[in-house]
Design a protein around this motif. Structure first.
Motif, short mmCIF file in Angstrom:
data_model
loop_
_atom_site.label_atom_id
_atom_site.label_comp_id
_atom_site.label_asym_id
_atom_site.label_seq_id
_atom_site.Cartn_x
_atom_site.Cartn_y
_atom_site.Cartn_z
N ARG A 78 -27.84 -6.01 6.11
CA ARG A 78 -27.32 -4.59 6.29
C ARG A 78 -25.70 -4.78 6.09
N PRO A 87 -8.22 3.29 4.29
CA PRO A 87 -7.06 2.48 4.03
C PRO A 87 -5.71 3.50 3.89
N ASN A 116 -25.19 2.32 11.54
CA ASN A 116 -26.40 1.52 11.63
C ASN A 116 -26.11 0.12 12.15
N TYR A 117 -24.60 -0.17 12.21
CA TYR A 117 -24.25 -1.57 12.63
C TYR A 117 -24.63 -1.61 14.02
N ILE A 132 -12.68 -9.99 10.66
CA ILE A 132 -12.83 -8.56 10.90
C ILE A 132 -13.92 -8.10 11.95
N ILE A 156 -9.09 -0.87 10.61
CA ILE A 156 -9.76 -1.78 10.03
C ILE A 156 -9.70 -1.77 8.48
N ASP A 157 -9.08 -2.90 7.94
CA ASP A 157 -9.00 -2.91 6.56
C ASP A 157 -8.96 -4.12 5.80
N PRO A 158 -10.14 -4.53 5.24
CA PRO A 158 -10.42 -6.13 4.85
C PRO A 158 -9.38 -6.30 3.55
N ARG A 172 0.82 -1.32 0.04
CA ARG A 172 -0.02 0.17 0.00
C ARG A 172 0.80 1.27 0.12
N ARG A 199 -21.12 6.06 2.18
CA ARG A 199 -21.73 4.74 2.40
C ARG A 199 -21.14 3.85 3.60
N ALA A 231 -23.01 2.49 7.03
CA ALA A 231 -22.85 1.24 7.53
C ALA A 231 -22.41 1.13 8.92
N TYR A 252 -11.36 3.31 9.63
CA TYR A 252 -11.50 2.59 8.50
C TYR A 252 -10.84 3.02 7.28
#
Lengths: 206, 206
Positions: free
Chosen positions: A93, B178, B100-101, A192, B192-194, A19, B93, B97, B176
């Motif tokens: 969701r 990257p 609303n989690y 996660i 947090i980075d999937p 990255r 977006r 999410a 969140y």
DNA sequence: TAATGTGAAAACCTTCACAGCT
DNA sequence: AGCTGTGAAGGTTTTCACATTA
């Protein structure tokens, strides 16, 4: 110097290098030293050099690393020089957020199918896909050459869904459910869970 | 035996124990051995006992650990015996999410305000909140006693937003975006980075 | 008997420091 | 002159193994 057995911690750091190198390349940097990379990533230069040395000799003494070259090498080492096909399980969701997340596909991770165990969800449209029933999993995984499963089902269903994926030869699992799934050793799982992250953070904030 | 300097890896595992113990309690289990807990979490019993021993002597020899007691102790150690107030920065977006989690608030993490740098977003409604401008950050953080910032802005803006939070005395950051943000040592950051998770997974799937 | 708590040993990971190359 | 690559040193984390206690 050779790649016999690479420590897992090292593998976990390689994506960080990828990255950072991508960003350097996009910013027009041609050459970078372990020193510079280290200050960018808050790591010691020695650690970066040692990590890279597990895979080869990528640098030039006195000069540093060619950004594009090192990036290409690391992407190949990680297997990022091809497309990876994934399926999503669970279109609630969280599943919606995942399928609409724009960060996967530029990095070569393509979600190509969506499943849900709830008959009411099956057949609905999501992110351009028609939601499939779990009974289609075996066939779809084979046909679409899916190698990664992204799990976004409730905690109570996660273990079962993951076993289902594994039975169908899906060996990579990205699990968003707040559980610690039991998987065989040849399966690679990544969890996660932002709540776990917060819960270890508060220890230091108390 | 005492809690002078606890290894960070140990702190990172405590939330795993908390989650497993909660599930055991909900399943009606009163007592658990390090053996059982270990097989649940795929860890060695010795590691669990050693980890716990940094904080005290919670078990009974020949018997094991009382689930409710150990859970209460660990929650206190982690600082989970109180409510933590967080703000969200970035209501795209991903921000939607996050807000609303449903997993945060049952664990005591309450999002109490949402911000966005885009004037078009300011004033809109999201998850029951009116989106605030970044210029309100200082005041809101103080008034609402916010101690955690959840960052869901584009990569290019993350570093600036995080610096802004830190200047306003927010010492915990859940990021969140990257990027690998630079933060002072007294700040606790969790990323947090999937995509990073997937990129280290593929090394083993190649 | 059964399982904890813990020093000591082993394994693992990071950092040092410098020879060697550009 | 500058920076890599790497053995060796130093530090950290995990596992062992057993005395101890319920």
């Amino acid at each position: 110097m050779d790649s016999f057995e690479v420590p897992e911690v090292v593998v976990l750091r390689l994506p960080l290098y990828v990255r950072a190198l991508s960003q350097l390349r996009d910013g027009g940097t041609d050459v970078v030293s372990s020193q510079q990379l280290g200050s960018l990533l808050q790591m010691t230069p020695a650690q970066i050099r040692k990590d890279l040395s597990y895979f080869g000799r990528f640098g030039k003494q006195g000069r540093g690393y060619n950004v594009r070259f090192l990036l290409r090498e690391l992407r190949e080492i990680l297997g990022l020089d091809r497309e990876w096909r994934a399926c999503l399980i669970g279109v609630g969701r969280l599943g919606h957020a995942i399928i609409n997340y724009p960060g996967f596909s530029p990095e070569g991770f393509k979600i190509v199918a969506a499943f849900d165990g709830d008959p009411k969800q099956v057949g609905t449209q999501i992110g351009g896909f028609t939601v499939r029933p779990m009974s289609d999993l075996a066939e779809t995984v084979k046909e679409m050459k899916i190698s990664i499963g992204i799990v976004a089902v409730p905690a109570s269903e996660a273990q079962g869904v993951i076993e289902n994926l594994i039975e169908n030869n899906v060996k990579g699992i990205l699990n968003y459910a707040p559980v610690a799934p039991q998987v065989p050793m040849n399966t690679v799982i990544r969890n996660i869970d932002p709540v776990l992250s917060l819960q270890s953070m508060t220890f230091y904030l108390r």
